[in-house]
Design a protein around this motif. Structure first.
Motif, PDB file in Angstrom:
ATOM      1  N   THR D  68       0.846  -1.194   0.000  1.00 25.54           N
ATOM      2  CA  THR D  68       0.000   0.000   0.000  1.00 25.54           C
ATOM      3  C   THR D  68       0.883   1.247   0.000  1.00 25.54           C
ATOM      4  O   THR D  68       0.694   2.165  -0.809  1.00 25.54           O
ATOM      5  N   THR D  69       1.859   1.252   0.889  1.00 25.48           N
ATOM      6  CA  THR D  69       2.774   2.388   0.934  1.00 25.48           C
ATOM      7  C   THR D  69       3.544   2.514  -0.379  1.00 25.48           C
ATOM      8  O   THR D  69       3.646   3.607  -0.945  1.00 25.48           O
ATOM      9  N   GLY D  70       4.050   1.398  -0.865  1.00 26.53           N
ATOM     10  CA  GLY D  70       4.838   1.428  -2.095  1.00 26.53           C
ATOM     11  C   GLY D  70       4.049   2.010  -3.259  1.00 26.53           C
ATOM     12  O   GLY D  70       4.520   2.894  -3.970  1.00 26.53           O
ATOM     13  N   VAL D  71       2.820   1.532  -3.411  1.00 24.71           N
ATOM     14  CA  VAL D  71       2.004   1.998  -4.534  1.00 24.71           C
ATOM     15  C   VAL D  71       1.647   3.472  -4.351  1.00 24.71           C
ATOM     16  O   VAL D  71       1.759   4.276  -5.280  1.00 24.71           O
ATOM     17  N   LEU D  72       1.259   3.844  -3.145  1.00 28.63           N
ATOM     18  CA  LEU D  72       0.876   5.245  -2.907  1.00 28.63           C
ATOM     19  C   LEU D  72       2.039   6.184  -3.186  1.00 28.63           C
ATOM     20  O   LEU D  72       1.897   7.180  -3.887  1.00 28.63           O
ATOM     21  N   VAL D  73       3.211   5.840  -2.625  1.00 27.22           N
ATOM     22  CA  VAL D  73       4.353   6.738  -2.757  1.00 27.22           C
ATOM     23  C   VAL D  73       4.779   6.870  -4.217  1.00 27.22           C
ATOM     24  O   VAL D  73       5.180   7.945  -4.654  1.00 27.22           O
ATOM     25  N   SER D  74       4.649   5.770  -4.991  1.00 23.61           N
ATOM     26  CA  SER D  74       5.105   5.884  -6.378  1.00 23.61           C
ATOM     27  C   SER D  74       4.099   6.623  -7.253  1.00 23.61           C
ATOM     28  O   SER D  74       4.391   6.933  -8.392  1.00 23.61           O
ATOM     29  N   HIS D  75       2.908   6.911  -6.728  1.00 31.89           N
ATOM     30  CA  HIS D  75       1.932   7.639  -7.545  1.00 31.89           C
ATOM     31  C   HIS D  75       1.666   9.059  -7.078  1.00 31.89           C
ATOM     32  O   HIS D  75       1.487   9.951  -7.876  1.00 31.89           O
ATOM     33  N   ILE D  76       1.594   9.260  -5.760  1.00 31.85           N
ATOM     34  CA  ILE D  76       1.319  10.619  -5.303  1.00 31.85           C
ATOM     35  C   ILE D  76       2.315  11.013  -4.219  1.00 31.85           C
ATOM     36  O   ILE D  76       2.795  10.159  -3.472  1.00 31.85           O
ATOM     37  N   ALA D  77       2.610  12.288  -4.161  1.00 32.73           N
ATOM     38  CA  ALA D  77       3.453  12.790  -3.085  1.00 32.73           C
ATOM     39  C   ALA D  77       2.594  12.796  -1.830  1.00 32.73           C
ATOM     40  O   ALA D  77       1.612  13.516  -1.738  1.00 32.73           O
TER      41      ALA D  77
END
Lengths: 291, 413, 260, 305
Positions: D68-77
């Motif tokens: 979840t963190t990985g996907v979020l961080v790679s898409h939005i700041a």
């Protein structure tokens, strides 16, 4: 069509190997209600013993005999050390201690034989036949015949011998069986021995069929055996064979027609669905619930 | 005393107390043994004036085969160098660490290595994901790191982006091997209906990703594309049966020999016609592949970056020494481990005391058993021309004609 | 005690339970009046425990069961408990790893109003609630004199048999049920303890007004406590009425003594 | 006695808080890893130790948090507090869902089923593009500024210390409340618990949700800590490791679970020489624990029915 028939044949052969593993596992489960989590590792370890014997130039059938004795011995020791003290404990304890035994066996095998996958030299026939483009190998025939023969032998053993009658008495009511003078410990021990021996046969067939012996085949074996047992019906000998075949076909057709990347997913989703619909397995009878 | 003892048997206070006690003991133990560890390492270094090299990789667990192979190669190189008097009279010493091929473990091991000031350089790991987790940690101290078995292209990206000048990579990349396989199949062997069996990990997926654009560019088509779980899948018949039904005339095997060997032994059973040409990727091209695959391996083409049959004198000497030491032919991981140590040793010898060791490593240029060791601006090995091998009577035999043809075809693209 | 304001009328009509081919209860109808102690007697295997299991929802049964007019029907076991049923077991079933107090406090689960967050954060409201229930638990324990009160922090596993019985009874009363089902509460007790308990039950009932359905073997207990009694035999209610009348009935004597 | 307890606690707290100042990066790393495993072990303990549910797929919940963190961080700041929340939420939902769908499956069957769920999780992340397939997601870095900017090893240590401490406190608070007793009642005798109005299904689902949230928090910190998320960190060996922590620490005991995390992470670090045998040693410990004291070293589960 040819592809489909081929998938079915290959699935059936793989399934027969699972079935032999599942049946030994199922006997323990049917009798005592324990998941023998170490069953797969017993089969792995004893198959490695056969391989080690073969490497030392012991004739193949001699090696299998040694492996069989070792498997029985291991099965009985495991029962003695990790299960017998827990027979009256809650359900969690024996399952967990079996995990411990599995880890010990796995570690021992890795230290002794190393982590690499080893090929398995076998004297079993290697030929193959082509029928209308569909390939059937001699080994597949050997596997199917062995599985069928053992299924019949077990059925006779459990339903037509005094050993089998005593086992069924233990399964139905352990304390009473003890009261009427059945030596429960000896019989339970014998079931572990028989289960481990069947595991060894399954292991040798597996090793020959896939030409590989490796340490982590233990866990995979346990999971496949359990799934086969559940599909077929926990505690039933015929069910183990039906379940093993069903699992083999399922994996073969699932990988062939859905996706090979989701082979585990297919297996386990089916397992979960079956358990949700039929908590005692596809063809399972309600065994004496030990809540 | 009985503070609202609804919960009488387990007081939270007692739990917290126990917790701190447990924590204290652990911290004490940790500090103590870490201290002892550093002390003994320091003593060791002073005593003999040895050059300590940290070596890490999977030494236990399912990927241990690769880590142990690499370590064997490293040990052999260290022994050779020490036997010939070491470097300026100082002996080399390897200190090995196990990272189980788990990134978390790799991060821990990397931090352990950088915490120990006595290491001159580090060699490892064998799994790409581990390298990616370890690189940022090595970046803190800049200890030279020679990666000896990690083929993922993401490593180049990371090294480039962060300017990790301390890092070099000895293994050829997935992005090199993939196009080689496709070119051999289509341009050299003239087979266009391609089936692919790849391992479902970063290696298999990486080679696949690199091969696919080349396949379509050269006018081939992918008739079947099947994956398997590395070191777990043993029954390849479902995948192979599907491949047999796809009508492909060539099958690319993108995976480790321990898996592809078993897969090939099951070809006939799945109904794959003996007329289908088989081409194995770099990781398949090992002698044990033949042992596992048996007779079915005969005629398989292999495209490794390294072959024990390589006729160069360096290689012949290496293979003989390796076989004498370990009783088997060296694998790709072994030769990379071996070359990693020589890369380091040569860099140390070359520079005397001038300049930075990492810089000197990048500037190295020598002949190793696997060909020229020479790095580009990103610390990647400049590609050595691929060798094409063919399995014949259970032996891997270099095919000179095809090797030259492949080289030509690759250049013309 | 103001019987009129009390709930707890149980009406069981024509319930049947089958174990495979064996019919454990065959059209039994009983009624427990609010605030009463109603007895159920019968030889072993006559279906007494099955009756309690059917009422509490552990055993599926056909027929209707009403509690204060509400049909229990297909409601789950915990749902029935929330509606006001509590019970004890013939073979004592305490939570052995918990203290006496914890066991008894758990009985009040259905009455607790503080939710998960309040309880976990221990808000003043939930603390007050717990303090109140705990005081209540101590009152109930004190009915047994010095048997339980001083030992309330001991683990249930360490208790004597009779004390475990007492804890189980306290736990059931703690739920302040509308109807309490006691399954042979005197079983395994010596005559003195039995005597004691038959005096203590009405005391507890005074503290926690509830109807009681008492399954018992010992006739003197039934005589002392019950106003009305049902006799089960082979899953059928063979007679009902005043304890003394029932006892002298030839059918009852036959059922108990097996006289031909 | 109580004074001694306070002294131990205060000294312990001071030592732990000062650790980043006095230790080498390596010791700090190991300490951080131990702390990452604390919420996992505690969650597993709530599930298996206190509620008696035999489950061995905890690594999947850990992975849900990390991905979840990985996907979020790679898409939005997005800042650390939000990713922590999102990871905890996602893993809690998955935990809840797992528990609700498998509630009809019997205890020891569930053991295998949860192992299977771990495999399913791996199949999904290995075959999806959003998860970066087998290579995983890289370059997961928190924004440099903002609340909880985790940029140095010391800050990682404090963040994981905070998360671990929070989970210990939550776990203790739950166990101290009447719901703690309710869980144990359901574990020890579900039937009796039901007759007292305790509903097994929501209690188990709630515990899976809480344990999932804890695993999600750990997963989030791990993603930042490694800067990458890959399938290798969430396989069944990791589930087994978490499971072992609880068994060796003692089923049902919070401090035991923490001890288990320390024993199984830190001790092998310093005993590299026996690492080859660590699997087997773990196995022997499990058998010994089960045969001699099923309730564990510091266990609170005193009966074995």
């Amino acid at each position: 069509m040819i592809t489909f028939v081929q998938q079915v044949i290959n699935g059936a052969a793989a399934g027969s190997v699972y079935a032999l593993l599942a049946v030994g596992y199922n006997m323990v489960y049917g009798l005592l209600g324990f998941i023998n989590f170490a069953h797969g590792d017993l089969y792995m370890f004893s198959t490695f013993i056969v391989l080690a014997m073969v490497t030392l130039h012991v004739p193949f059938w001699g090696a299998v005999a040694v492996g069989m004795v070792a498997a029985c011995f291991l099965g009985m020791s495991v029962e003695r050390i990790a299960y017998r003290p827990l027979r009256t404990a809650n359900r969690i304890a024996p399952t967990v201690s079996a995990v411990g035994v599995a880890l010990v066996l796995e570690n021992a095998a890795q230290v002794i034989w190393g982590p690499a996958t080893r090929p398995f030299p076998t004297p079993l026939p290697q030929g193959l036949f082509r029928v209308d483009g569909v390939v059937i190998t001699a080994m597949q025939i050997v596997i199917l015949l062995t599985a069928a023969a053992i299924a019949v032998a077990l059925r006779v053993g459990v339903y037509h011998t005094s050993w089998g009658r005593k086992l069924r008495a233990i399964r139905d009511d352990l304390p009473t069986a003890e009261l009427v003078g059945i030596s429960v410990n000896r019989l339970v021990s014998s079931v572990y021995a028989v289960g481990a021996a069947l595991g060894l046969i399954s292991g040798v067939l597996f090793a020959a069929y896939y030409n590989s012996v490796y340490v982590t085949m233990g866990l995979t074996g346990t999971l496949n055996a359990f799934t086969a047992a559940v599909l077929g019906g926990i505690g039933s000998i015929g069910g183990s064979f039906a379940g093993g075949l069903a699992l083999g076909l399922l994996q073969s057709l699932g990988a062939g027609y859905i996706s090979s990347g989701y082979q585990n997913t297919i297996t386990f989703v089916v397992l979960i669905v079956v358990l949700l619909l039929r908590p005692n397995g596809m063809f399972g009878k309600l065994t004496a619930a030990r809540a | 005393m009985q503070r609202s003892a609804f919960w009488s048997s387990q007081s939270a206070f007692r739990t917290l107390g126990r917790l701190s006690l447990v924590g204290l003991v652990a911290v004490g133990g940790t500090a103590g043994s870490a201290h002892a560890g550093n002390q003994s390492a320091a003593n060791g270094a002073q005593r003999a004036g040895t050059i300590e090299i940290a070596s890490f990789g999977a030494l236990t667990g399912p990927d241990a085969v690769y880590g142990v192979s690499s370590l064997n190669g490293q040990r052999l190189a260290v022994d050779e160098i020490n036997a010939s008097g070491g470097i300026d009279g100082r002996k080399l010493a390897l200190v090995q660490y196990d990272d189980l091929c788990e990134p978390t473990q790799a991060a821990i091991v990397a931090s352990k290595i950088i915490s120990n000031k006595s290491f001159t350089a580090a060699i490892g790991p064998v799994c790409s994901a581990d390298a990616l987790a370890a690189l940022p940690i090595f970046a803190r101290t800049g200890v030279p790191l020679i990666m000896a078995g990690d083929s993922a292209p993401q490593i180049t990206t990371m090294v480039k982006e962060h300017a990790y000048t301390f890092a070099t990579r000895l293994s050829p990349q997935d992005s090199q091997n993939g196009p080689e396989l496709a070119t051999l199949a289509i341009s050299v062997l003239h087979k266009t209906k391609i089936a692919i069996l790849y391992s479902e990990d970063d290696y298999g997926q990486g080679v696949l990703a690199a091969a696919k654009p080349v396949i379509s560019k050269l006018g081939g088509s992918v008739a079947a594309q099947e994956s398997y779980t590395p070191s777990t899948t043993k029954d390849f018949t479902p995948q192979l049966t599907k491949i047999a039904g796809s009508g492909a005339d060539v099958l690319l095997l993108l995976g480790y020999y321990s898996d592809t060997g078993i897969a090939v032994s099951q070809l006939a059973r799945a109904g794959v016609s003996p007329n289908v040409t088989l081409i194995g990727s770099d990781s398949t091209a090992q002698q044990p592949f033949v042992t596992l695959a048996g007779a079915a391996a005969n005629g398989v083409y292999l495209v490794p970056f390294y072959s024990p049959n390589n006729p160069s004198a360096v290689n012949r000497q290496f293979v003989t020494a390796y076989e004498k030491a370990y009783g088997s032919a060296p694998t790709g991981n072994a030769v990379m481990g071996y070359q990693a140590v020589y890369t380091l040793a040569n860099a140390m010898r070359a520079g005397g005391s001038s300049g930075d060791l990492a810089e000197r490593i990048r500037a190295i240029d020598f002949e190793g058993p696997a060909g020229t060791v020479d790095f580009d601006a990103n610390g990647d090995l400049k590609g050595n021309p691929a060798t094409v091998l063919r399995v014949s009577n259970g032996k891997l035999v270099a095919d000179q004609k095809l090797t030259i043809a492949l080289e030509k075809a690759l250049k013309s693209d | 005690m103001a019987t009129e304001t009390l709930g707890g009328r149980l009406v069981v009509q024509n319930i049947c339970v089958n174990y495979g081919a064996f019919r454990a209860l065959d059209g039994v109808s009983i009624e427990v009046a609010p605030g009463s102690i109603t007895g159920v007697i019968g030889p072993n295997g006559s279906g007494k425990t099955t009756l309690i299991n059917a009422i509490t929802g552990i055993q599926a049964a056909s027929g209707t069961i009403r509690l204060d007019g509400q049909v229990l029907g297909r409601r789950s076991v915990p749902r029935r408990a929330e509606l006001g049923l509590a019970r004890t077991f013939q073979a004592i079933r305490l939570f052995q790893s918990m203290s006496i107090l914890d066991n008894i406090m758990l009985g009040a689960h259905r009455l607790m109003r503080a939710g998960l967050f309040e309880s976990v954060l221990r808000t003043p409201r939930s603390r007050r609630e717990i303090a109140r229930r705990r005081a209540r638990a101590e009152v109930l324990m004190s009915v047994f004199g010095p048997r339980l009160l001083p030992r309330m922090h001991q683990l249930a596993v360490n208790l004597s048999y009779a004390n475990r019985r007492r804890v189980e009874i306290c736990r059931a009363f703690m739920a302040e049920p509308l109807l309490l089902l006691l399954d042979e509460p005197m079983a395994g007790m010596n005559p003195f303890e039995t005597q004691e308990l038959s005096e203590q039950l009405p005391e507890l009932q005074k503290l926690v007004p509830t109807s009681i359905l008492l399954v018992e073997h010992k006739m003197d207990v039934i005589n002392a406590l019950c106003s009305h009694v049902y006799v089960l035999d082979h899953g059928v209610c063979i007679i009902e009425g005043d304890p003394r009348t029932v006892q002298s009935d030839p059918a009852v004597v036959e059922a108990y003594l097996g006289v031909e | 006695m109580i004074i001694a307890g306070w002294v131990v606690m205060i000294v312990g707290a001071v030592v732990v808080l000062l650790l980043p100042q006095v230790s080498s990066p390596y010791v700090l790393f190991v300490a951080t890893e131990v702390l990452l495993y604390v919420p996992l072990a505690i969650g597993q303990n709530l599930i298996t130790g206190n509620t008696g549910v035999l489950s061995m797929g905890h690594a999947a919940l850990y992975g849900v948090g990390a991905y979840t963190t990985g996907v979020l961080v790679s898409h939005i700041a997005i800042g650390v507090p939000l990713t922590l929340l999102a990871s905890a939420g996602a893993a809690a939902l998955v935990g809840l869902g797992v528990s609700l769908t498998t509630q009809r499956i019997r205890g020891d069957y569930l053991f295998i089923v949860t192992i299977g769920l771990n495999f399913i999780f791996l199949d999904v992340v290995n075959n999806s593009t959003w998860s970066g397939a087998a290579t995983g997601l890289f370059a997961i870095a928190p924004p440099a500024g903002g609340l909880l900017a985790v940029t140095t090893p010391a800050r990682f240590f404090y963040l994981s210390l905070g998360v671990a401490a929070l989970c210990v406190l939550i776990s203790l608070a739950i166990l101290r409340s009447r719901f703690g007793r309710a869980m144990e009642a359901v574990r020890d005798d579900p039937l009796v618990a039901a007759t007292m109005g305790l509903k097994e299904v929501p209690i188990k689902a709630g515990i899976f949700g809480v344990a999932g949230a804890m695993a999600g928090l750990s997963g989030c910190v791990l993603a930042y800590f490694l800067g990458s998320v890959g399938p290798q960190d969430f396989n069944s060996n990791i589930s087994l490791l978490i499971f072992e922590m609880v068994i060796i620490g003692g089923l049902g005991s919070v401090s035991g679970s923490v001890l288990g995390a320390i024993v199984l992470i830190a001790v092998p670090e310093f005993l590299r020489s026996v690492q080859e045998y660590s699997l087997g040693i773990g196995g022997v410990l499990i058998v010994v624990m089960m045969v001699l004291r099923p309730e564990g070293v510091l266990g609170s589960w005193r009966t074995a029915r």
